[in-house]
Design an enzyme around this catalytic site. Structure first.
Site, PDB file in Angstrom:
ATOM      1  N   CYS A   1    -112.353   8.862 -17.140  1.00  0.00           N
ATOM      2  CA  CYS A   1    -112.359   9.885 -18.178  1.00  0.00           C
ATOM      3  C   CYS A   1    -112.503  11.251 -17.513  1.00  0.00           C
ATOM      4  CB  CYS A   1    -113.533   9.642 -19.124  1.00  0.00           C
ATOM      5  SG  CYS A   1    -113.648  10.855 -20.440  1.00  0.00           S
TER       6      CYS A   1
ATOM      7  N   HIS B   1    -108.938   4.985 -26.252  1.00  0.00           N
ATOM      8  CA  HIS B   1    -109.874   5.848 -25.518  1.00  0.00           C
ATOM      9  C   HIS B   1    -109.997   7.214 -26.217  1.00  0.00           C
ATOM     10  CE1 HIS B   1    -111.613   7.291 -21.537  1.00  0.00           C
ATOM     11  NE2 HIS B   1    -111.347   8.435 -22.141  1.00  0.00           N
ATOM     12  N   GLU B   2    -108.854   7.800 -26.622  1.00  0.00           N
ATOM     13  CA  GLU B   2    -108.887   9.134 -27.252  1.00  0.00           C
ATOM     14  C   GLU B   2    -109.472   9.074 -28.661  1.00  0.00           C
ATOM     15  OE1 GLU B   2    -108.597  11.537 -25.297  1.00  0.00           O
ATOM     16  OE2 GLU B   2    -107.792  10.281 -23.711  1.00  0.00           O
TER      17      GLU B   2
ATOM     18  N   HIS C   1    -113.085   9.098 -28.413  1.00  0.00           N
ATOM     19  CA  HIS C   1    -113.592  10.459 -28.174  1.00  0.00           C
ATOM     20  C   HIS C   1    -113.834  11.192 -29.491  1.00  0.00           C
ATOM     21  CE1 HIS C   1    -113.872  11.451 -23.960  1.00  0.00           C
ATOM     22  NE2 HIS C   1    -112.667  10.985 -23.684  1.00  0.00           N
TER      23      HIS C   1
END
Ligand SMILES: [Zn+2]
Length: 172
Positions: free
Chosen positions: A96, A138-139, A142
């Site tokens: 990341c 993953h995004e 976030h």
């Protein structure tokens, strides 16, 4: 276009849940351009708005040109994304831009379907597997204040915490 500063763990902006994007104005377009430039310069395959300190449901992803023989495509701009379906599971290494120099295996869905708005506010759906599926998850994490280290096994998590403590002492 400008390169923006990437916020690093444990910056609290990375933990706050992001707000829905409601206005698709010039400043949003500028933010998107800056995020794409910042992601490419890093270099990384994805960047969420809260990683540059803007707490909005917006992320950019560009996995093109990474896998062999694959041409570069326009980055995916993901606004107010919603996961419609998850399928299968796969373990792959992740890193990341907000947690430099740390990589670990993370278990994710192998395939998924996401609905989001594009940069003009038009809805679209994307179905993905492979690197794009990993980047999307993953995004989207976030945007919910979740980091990949939150998804590690308890043992790996404690190794990460020890490394982090050591790094903080060394830079103090
Ligand atoms: Zn990240």
């Amino acid at each position: 276009m400008a390169i923006r500063e990437i916020r690093k763990y444990p910056d609290p902006v990375l933990r706050a849940k992001t707000e829905q994007v409601r206005t698709f104005d010039a400043s949003l377009q500028r933010l998107i351009e800056d995020m794409v430039e910042t992601m490419h310069a890093a270099p990384g395959v994805g960047l969420a708005a809260n990683q540059v300190g803007v707490s909005l449901q917006l992320a950019v992803i560009d996995v093109s040109g990474r896998e062999e023989k694959e041409p570069r495509r326009a980055p995916v701009v993901l606004i107010n994304p919603e996961v419609l379906a998850l399928e299968g599971s796969v373990v792959a290494e992740e890193g990341c831009l907000s947690i430099p120099e740390y990589f670990a295996d993370v278990k994710r869905a192998a395939r998924l379907k996401v609905r989001a708005l594009d940069r003009s506010g038009k809805p679209f759906e994307v179905e993905a597997d492979g690197l794009l599926a990993k980047a999307l998850q993953h995004e989207i994490d976030h945007l919910n204040g979740i980091l990949f280290v939150d998804r590690l096994s308890p043992l790996k998590k404690s190794i990460f915490r020890r490394r982090l403590k050591k790094a903080l002492v060394e830079t103090a």
